[in-house]
Scaffold this motif. Structure first.
Motif, short mmCIF file in Angstrom:
data_model
loop_
_atom_site.label_atom_id
_atom_site.label_comp_id
_atom_site.label_asym_id
_atom_site.label_seq_id
_atom_site.Cartn_x
_atom_site.Cartn_y
_atom_site.Cartn_z
N MET A 268 30.12 21.79 95.10
CA MET A 268 29.96 22.72 94.39
C MET A 268 31.11 23.80 94.34
SD MET A 268 27.40 24.32 92.79
CE MET A 268 25.93 23.81 93.41
N GLU A 269 31.60 24.23 92.98
CA GLU A 269 32.74 25.09 92.91
C GLU A 269 32.51 26.41 93.35
OE1 GLU A 269 32.99 24.75 88.83
OE2 GLU A 269 34.06 22.90 88.83
N LEU A 270 33.56 26.95 93.90
CA LEU A 270 33.55 28.45 94.42
C LEU A 270 34.29 29.25 93.43
CD1 LEU A 270 32.67 27.11 97.25
CD2 LEU A 270 34.49 28.52 98.30
N THR A 271 33.66 30.38 93.13
CA THR A 271 34.69 31.55 92.29
C THR A 271 35.63 31.89 93.29
OG1 THR A 271 33.32 33.25 93.02
CG2 THR A 271 32.48 31.91 91.08
N GLU B 278 34.48 34.50 95.66
CA GLU B 278 33.85 33.86 96.98
C GLU B 278 34.88 33.22 97.82
OE1 GLU B 278 29.70 32.41 94.49
OE2 GLU B 278 31.49 31.11 94.72
N CYS C 240 36.53 35.81 99.93
CA CYS C 240 35.79 36.29 101.23
C CYS C 240 36.14 35.68 102.30
CB CYS C 240 34.23 36.07 101.03
SG CYS C 240 33.69 37.00 99.74
N PHE C 241 36.89 34.46 102.45
CA PHE C 241 37.04 33.75 103.83
C PHE C 241 38.38 34.21 104.28
CE2 PHE C 241 33.60 31.58 101.51
CZ PHE C 241 32.88 31.09 102.56
N ASN C 242 38.69 34.14 105.56
CA ASN C 242 39.88 34.30 106.25
C ASN C 242 40.90 33.14 106.04
OD1 ASN C 242 39.27 32.19 108.09
ND2 ASN C 242 38.67 33.60 109.63
N LYS D 220 42.38 30.81 107.70
CA LYS D 220 41.97 29.55 108.22
C LYS D 220 41.11 28.81 107.23
CE LYS D 220 40.64 27.92 112.91
NZ LYS D 220 40.18 28.44 114.22
N SER D 221 39.66 29.75 106.91
CA SER D 221 38.83 29.03 106.25
C SER D 221 39.30 28.59 104.83
CB SER D 221 37.68 29.78 106.07
OG SER D 221 37.15 30.20 107.41
N GLN E 215 40.87 25.64 104.92
CA GLN E 215 39.98 24.46 105.19
C GLN E 215 39.17 23.92 103.73
OE1 GLN E 215 36.13 23.36 107.56
NE2 GLN E 215 36.83 25.14 108.19
N ILE E 216 39.18 25.09 102.83
CA ILE E 216 38.59 24.99 101.65
C ILE E 216 39.54 24.19 100.70
CG2 ILE E 216 37.59 25.99 99.58
CD1 ILE E 216 36.53 28.29 101.64
N TYR F 161 39.98 20.47 101.15
CA TYR F 161 38.95 19.46 100.62
C TYR F 161 38.62 19.82 99.20
CZ TYR F 161 34.26 21.66 101.28
OH TYR F 161 33.12 22.27 101.21
N LYS F 162 39.03 20.92 98.73
CA LYS F 162 38.61 21.37 97.37
C LYS F 162 39.47 21.32 96.40
CE LYS F 162 33.99 23.38 98.01
NZ LYS F 162 33.18 22.40 97.07
N GLU G 170 32.76 32.22 109.88
CA GLU G 170 33.18 31.83 108.75
C GLU G 170 32.13 30.70 108.29
OE1 GLU G 170 35.36 34.35 107.57
OE2 GLU G 170 36.37 32.64 106.80
N TYR H 224 23.17 26.19 95.95
CA TYR H 224 22.40 24.88 95.65
C TYR H 224 20.81 25.26 95.32
CZ TYR H 224 25.98 21.42 96.26
OH TYR H 224 27.25 20.80 96.18
N PHE I 294 33.69 22.61 106.80
CA PHE I 294 33.10 23.28 105.75
C PHE I 294 32.60 21.92 104.94
CE2 PHE I 294 35.41 27.56 104.96
CZ PHE I 294 34.85 28.02 105.91
N GLU J 225 28.99 21.45 103.59
CA GLU J 225 28.59 21.30 102.01
C GLU J 225 27.94 20.00 101.73
OE1 GLU J 225 31.65 22.04 99.21
OE2 GLU J 225 30.12 21.69 97.40
#
Lengths: 85, 816
Positions: free
Chosen positions: A1-4, A7, A10-12, A14-15, A18-19, A22-23, B309, B321, B383, B387
């Motif tokens: 699912m795509e993140l705007t 959105e 909003c993450f730190n 490290k996150s 991570q995003i 993989y995205k 997080e 979803y 994550f 997901e």
């Protein structure tokens, strides 16, 4: 699912990393004058940069709004300057 | 106790189903764990059922500390702490004192044992306790122990601070201290207690105290991981906290945190398990010391942030979803509502096969209709794992709803959540497209239904043939007192050839929630009603049949290929009535034979089986004389009938009364009220006078009036009256009225039952229905007692929990 981008913001750090892992799609990177490297990603139709410290080898900053000049530099590196206006 | 057995049976069936479906009672097949995956049913699965929220169970320092403690002190130190504690306890309690800002701490082997040690000691005989409706069962269990000492234990609706304050005000003049017991983070829906509001009440009311179980909040929240409660507000001087070390803390054990040294000393010295139970063992103590040191270091904040997080990302994914999340919170516990166990079972079966282990949140942890997918998030999840799980969950969720033809709006309704706009639009399209081979006919009055057809379904089953229902409609509509008004709804489901597959009727009315409770409990509830008003502990109920009918109210052609689909139409219909009339429960009732298939079918559709009072009937009237009839009875019953009934028969004159006068009916009503006043076995609202007036003039009803031949009283009024219904070859004794002042000398109640038998014989009936209650009296007359059961679905369990509390108190007092 795509993140705007909102959105994503909003993450730190490290996150976000991570995003991105993989995205995001890695495009290319360049070495800056201070020796650190800047990596360019695309994710959900947006450009995102990750700044990596050469000293620690870790990502220290991720920006989802990319400075236009930086984008030109990447475009030049990719020989795509004509496409960026 | 009969209903407790039903409860055990229901839980057993749910557990067995889940076990058969491969989603419960599972065992891991791994030789060694590597992160957050486990192998179940030969499938490697990501574990979304762990409460080790910070993933500290794999921390090398904690593992080594456990090994080191075992090397030094052995696998156990087997002595009660009342005698001697392993030195590690002292070190651990010192560290916890720091974590809990200098408050007094006591380490216990488990949180449950901690509650059992603390609650009975802290709560004094002249105190009262108020439980939150959803407080963890371990707290409720410990609080139930107080009832043996006669301590008042009350309950409020979940997190309802207005109700809490009302209770404090009500109880403070009667009791010395009032304790409120709640969870910090609730284990099923993951929502938190309103700590700041509770503290405001602690400041406002001197006698008010707070006991809180923060098992799921420990480590995840607060400075040094002191928990959710401590994060919300500093320790209150009238607050006791219990936390678990077997969740995010990752070592096993528990801690009680006291604001005063006296409380600590009291529980340390007198708390049952502190004297008689074993201690935490060296391995756990060593691990706990290491974990406490991590909590006291800045590292804990990084761990908390990582978890936070993951929680944030999970919430975002669930939202994207479009899954119905119950209580959007910041806690690591998530609950996606699915409403019915069969939906939850299928979704989880699919998820487990796809490599994601989650929990089924089902009865008794939540009401059956509020079943859901409960899962937990830990710091160890990536994550990507989150997901992928949410994506599969959403896919399985939607696929299962389509397969089961179950509309998502039913889930939102079950959890009383507003329906999202996009879902509403989608549902509208689906309902327009929905087609079925079955035709559902609903009617608001028996007058709209063909009499012959209805009677072909229900003739001889009881007083709910066409005529019987017409009389009920006339009686229980258009009354001034709203309590005496019922809603009538009739359902016939037909196949494409117009053949009826199912027929039944429902009445929706206000009923007493203690209706099925033992008399002693109803007595206590009636006392409360005198103070709180007659609608206290009552709620609207959608009832198959009515409160005045008894027997098999469901016509179902089980040989029909679509009988189960027809039943589902009936479930939909009753759910619509529940919403339409804003009722709290649906009850399908008077099922006589045990049918495992039917039990399962009802349970899968969100209904719990419940035992109902036995119903009585006499069948076979082929005997000729009274002596021949007596021979059919047991010797003991025969003696009883001869001595108490036949011996008195000559004193009586029995008449079948037609065209009764107003004053006669008024007298009958007085006799009925005497019986009603003396019987709480089936606690209903008092029937209106209008009912008896209608019965007296109805074609299928007979009134047997019993008078004394040589009545020496001045008024010489009848001493008993019995109202019987004739339907085909079946005769049903429905209401009885008795002059209790004559009971000792003439036993009119028994005589009235006997006269009904004679009348049924005289009319050539095959069966006499004698209804519920007065089991012994009816058995002595040769009646067969038929065990009956029903299936119930309740939206809000609060009233029943309050009655359950009264029941426990009564049972304990009786035992003492």
């Amino acid at each position: 699912m795509e993140l705007t981008l909102a959105e994503f913001a909003c993450f730190n750090l490290k996150s976000k990393q991570q995003i991105l892992n993989y995205k995001g799609n890695y495009v290319c990177s360049m070495v800056l004058s201070d020796g650190n490297s800047l990596m360019l990603y695309t994710m959900n139709g947006n450009f995102i940069t990750a700044l990596k410290s050469t000293k620690t080898g870790e990502v220290v900053q991720i920006d989802s709004v990319v400075n236009k000049d930086i984008l030109y530099l990447f475009a030049e590196k990719l020989d795509l300057a004509g496409f960026v206006n | 106790m009969k209903n407790y057995h039903s409860f055990v049976q229901s839980v057993y069936q749910i557990a067995q189903d889940a076990s058969r479906n491969g989603i419960a009672h599972l065992s891991t097949q791994d030789n060694r764990f590597n992160g957050n995956t486990i192998t179940l049913n030969n499938t490697k699965s990501t574990n979304f059922g762990s409460c080790s929220y910070l993933g500290l169970e794999f921390d090398e320092r904690i593992k080594n500390a456990a090994i080191d403690a075992i090397q030094k002190y052995g696998t156990q130190f087997s002595s009660s702490r009342a005698y001697v504690s392993l030195g590690l306890y002292e070190e651990l309690e010192d560290l916890f004192r720091k974590i809990f800002r200098g408050n007094h701490v006591l380490v216990t082997p488990t949180t449950t044992l901690g509650h059992i040690a603390a609650i009975p000691v802290l709560v004094k005989d002249d105190d009262a306790v108020i439980l939150d409706h959803q407080v963890h069962s371990s707290v409720q269990g410990a609080a139930n122990m107080l009832k043996a000492r006669g301590i008042h234990v009350d309950m409020i609706r979940h997190n309802n601070m207005e109700m809490l304050e009302k209770k404090i005000v009500e109880l403070k003049s009667k009791y010395k201290n009032i304790w409120y017991m709640a969870d910090g983070i609730y284990s099923m829906y993951g929502d938190g207690a309103p700590i700041k509001e509770i503290h405001a009440l602690l400041d406002k009311y001197e006698q008010f105290n707070f006991y809180v179980d923060d098992a799921h909040g420990m480590s995840c929240f607060g400075e040094n991981g002191a928990g959710f409660v401590m994060q919300q507000a500093p320790m209150h001087p009238k607050q006791v906290i219990a936390i678990s070390l077997a969740k995010a803390f990752a070592t096993g054990g528990a801690v009680l945190v006291f604001p005063t040294w006296e409380q600590y000393q009291l529980v340390r010295s007198c708390g049952g398990p502190m004297i008689t139970s074993g201690p935490m063992q060296p391995g756990n103590l060593g691990a706990a010391v290491a974990s406490a040191k991590i909590h006291l270091s800045p590292e804990i904040y990084n761990l908390q942030e990582d978890l936070n997080e993951n929680i944030k990302f999970t919430s975002l994914m669930l939202h994207k979803y479009g899954l119905p999340v119950i209580h959007e919170t910041d806690s690591p516990v998530f609950f996606v509502g699915v409403s019915l166990p069969k939906i939850g079972n299928q979704i989880i079966q699919k998820l487990v096969k796809q490599g994601f282990y989650v929990n089924l949140g089902v009865y008794p942890a939540v009401p059956l209709k509020n079943t859901g997918i409960r899962f937990t998030i830990t710091r160890l999840h990536s994550f990507q794992q989150i997901e992928e799980m949410v994506k599969q969950l959403a896919f399985n969720f939607n696929e299962t709803l389509v397969q089961e033809d179950f509309h998502i709006n039913k889930i939102y309704n079950a959890f009383r959540m507003p329906l999202p706009e996009e879902v509403m639009a989608d549902q509208k399209v689906k309902s327009l497209m929905a087609k079925s081979n079955l035709k559902v006919e609903s009617y608001a009055s028996i007058n709209q239904i063909d009499k012959d057809e209805w009677d072909s379904f229900f003739k001889e089953r009881g007083s709910f043939d066409w005529d019987g229902l017409q009389l009920l409609e006339q009686t229980f509509t258009k009354n001034e007192n709203p309590i005496q008004n019922w809603e009538f709804d009739y359902l016939i489901v037909r196949d494409e050839y117009h053949k009826p597959v199912l027929a039944t009727f429902f009445t929706t009315a206000l009923s007493k929630d203690d209706m099925m409770s033992p008399s002693a409990i109803s007595e206590a509830v009636e006392e409360m009603r005198k103070k709180e008003g007659e609608t206290y502990l009552t709620s609207k109920s959608v009832l198959m049949g009515s409160m005045l009918t008894e027997g098999e109210h469901l016509y179902i052609d089980k040989s029909h290929y679509h009988w189960q689909a027809a039943m589902e139409c009936m479930f939909d219909f009753s759910s619509q009535l529940l919403d339409l009339y804003d009722a709290n429960s649906i009850m399908y009732r008077d099922f006589k034979n045990s049918d495992e298939k039917l039990d399962k079918f009802f349970m899968e559709n969100g209904f719990i089986k419940t035992d109902l009072p036995d119903c009585h009937s006499i069948e076979g009237f082929s005997w000729g004389t009274t002596e021949e009839w007596l021979k059919l009875l047991s010797p003991k019953s025969r003696r009883h009938v001869r001595g108490n009934i036949l011996k008195k028969e000559s004193f009586y004159e029995t008449n079948v009364v037609k065209n009764a006068t107003q004053s006669k009916i008024e007298h009958w009503y007085e006799l009925y009220l005497q019986v009603k006043k003396n019987s709480l076995a089936l606690n209903t609202f008092t029937m209106p006078f209008k009912l008896f007036k209608n019965l007296a003039n109805a074609r299928n009803w007979e009134v047997l009036e019993l008078s004394l031949k040589n009545d020496e009283r001045l008024n010489k009024k009848p001493v008993a009256v019995i109202f019987n219904y004739k339907s085909g070859n079946s005769y049903s004794a429905m209401f009885i009225g008795v002059d209790y002042s004559m009971q000792a000398d003439f036993m009119p109640y028994r005589q009235a039952l006997y006269q009904s038998i004679l009348r049924a014989k005289e009319l050539g009936m095959d069966k006499l229905n004698l209804g519920f209650t007065a089991d012994l009296e009816k058995k002595r007359l040769g009646s067969i007692s038929n065990a009956t059961h029903g299936y119930v679905q309740i939206k809000d369990h609060y009233n029943l929990s309050v009655i359950g509390n009264i029941a426990k108190t009564k049972r304990i007092k009786k035992a003492v």
